[in-house]
Design an enzyme around this catalytic site. Structure first.
Site, PDB file in Angstrom:
ATOM      1  CB  CYS A 115      -0.992  -0.039   1.152  1.00  0.00           C
ATOM      2  SG  CYS A 115      -2.361   1.126   0.947  1.00  0.00           S
ATOM      3  CG  HIS A 218      -3.476  -3.595   2.966  1.00  0.00           C
ATOM      4  ND1 HIS A 218      -2.532  -3.197   3.885  1.00  0.00           N
ATOM      5  CD2 HIS A 218      -3.998  -2.467   2.426  1.00  0.00           C
ATOM      6  CE1 HIS A 218      -2.490  -1.868   3.909  1.00  0.00           C
ATOM      7  NE2 HIS A 218      -3.374  -1.405   3.038  1.00  0.00           N
ATOM      8  CD  GLU A 220      -1.153  -6.152   5.261  1.00  0.00           C
ATOM      9  OE1 GLU A 220      -1.698  -5.081   5.602  1.00  0.00           O
ATOM     10  OE2 GLU A 220      -0.779  -6.377   4.090  1.00  0.00           O
TER      11      GLU A 220
END
Length: 243
Positions: A115, A218, A220
């Site tokens: 990001c 994202h 994660e």
């Protein structure tokens, strides 16, 4: 016991409005980053925002680098004044992460920007950003989802034979989206490796490194819902483990 590679994750500062010290500054990263590294074979290490001159010593102690999400990149770094819809900036963090990138490139360790981290990579290399989605003239789909983070909300197409393509072995990927700024221009040293249907850059990389990747989404936050997200961290950690 096999030694696992240490993956440094750049952190930020938050002002905690709860507890007995309201407004107190705390260094942090979201725990999803820690889980994504630890669950995929690495050892996560938070790198708090520090003076830029410490970056070389920090990079010497780690095997891979993740630049995490967060504040908007200071437009001064790509030659613009701050416009009406630019969000909060953190110039000291920009300086620190630019220094981390410089040291990581010199050491040739793998780098993953997420990001804001992808935008930092782009600006560090000489690219520019749209300070808000509304400043882009073309039709643009929603890039700040209203759903929970693990729920993908749009698809990206992946460039054939790119690092991202070789990593997840798919020509597309379902991703989440939490950004109001976009990559505008990409420098010649980076290649676009993922875009949405509206043409927004979602992944960029440097093919001269074994692993040097920035993603606008994202991964994660997707490790429990999208297997391809884990493959990104697995590849980063696999490269970091090499002598």
């Amino acid at each position: 016991m096999i030694k696992k590679p240490i993956i440094g994750i750049s952190g930020s500062i938050i002002k905690d409005q709860r507890g007995i010290f309201p407004g107190y500054q705390r260094a942090y990263v979201n725990n999803d980053y820690i889980r994504a590294v630890n669950n995929n074979g690495g050892v996560a290490l938070i790198l708090p925002t520090s003076p830029a001159e410490t970056a070389k010593q920090i990079i010497a102690a780690i095997d891979g680098l993740i630049l995490s999400g967060g504040q908007d990149v200071n437009p001064f770094n790509y030659g613009e004044e701050i416009q009406q819809k630019c969000g909060a900036i953190f110039p000291a963090r920009d300086d620190f992460e630019f220094a981390l990138l410089e040291a990581a490139e010199a050491k040739k360790i793998p780098v993953l920007g997420i990001c804001r981290g992808a935008q930092i990579i782009n600006v560090y290399r000489g690219g520019t950003l749209y300070q808000d989605i509304s400043y882009r003239a073309e039709h643009t789909i929603r890039h700040f989802q209203l759903q929970d983070p693990p729920i993908p909300t749009h698809k990206i197409g992946i460039t054939v034979n790119s690092l991202l393509d070789r990593t997840i072995q798919k020509d597309s990927m379902l991703v989440n989206s939490f950004h109001h700024q976009l990559v505008k221009s990409v420098p010649v040293s980076l290649q676009i490796s993922g875009t949405t249907s509206d043409g927004v850059v979602e992944a960029l990389e440097d093919a001269s490194f074994e692993f040097f990747l920035g993603v606008q989404f994202h991964p994660e936050m997707l490790i429990d819902s999208v297997q391809s997200a884990n493959q990104i961290f697995q590849k980063l950690i696999e490269v970091a483990a090499k002598d």
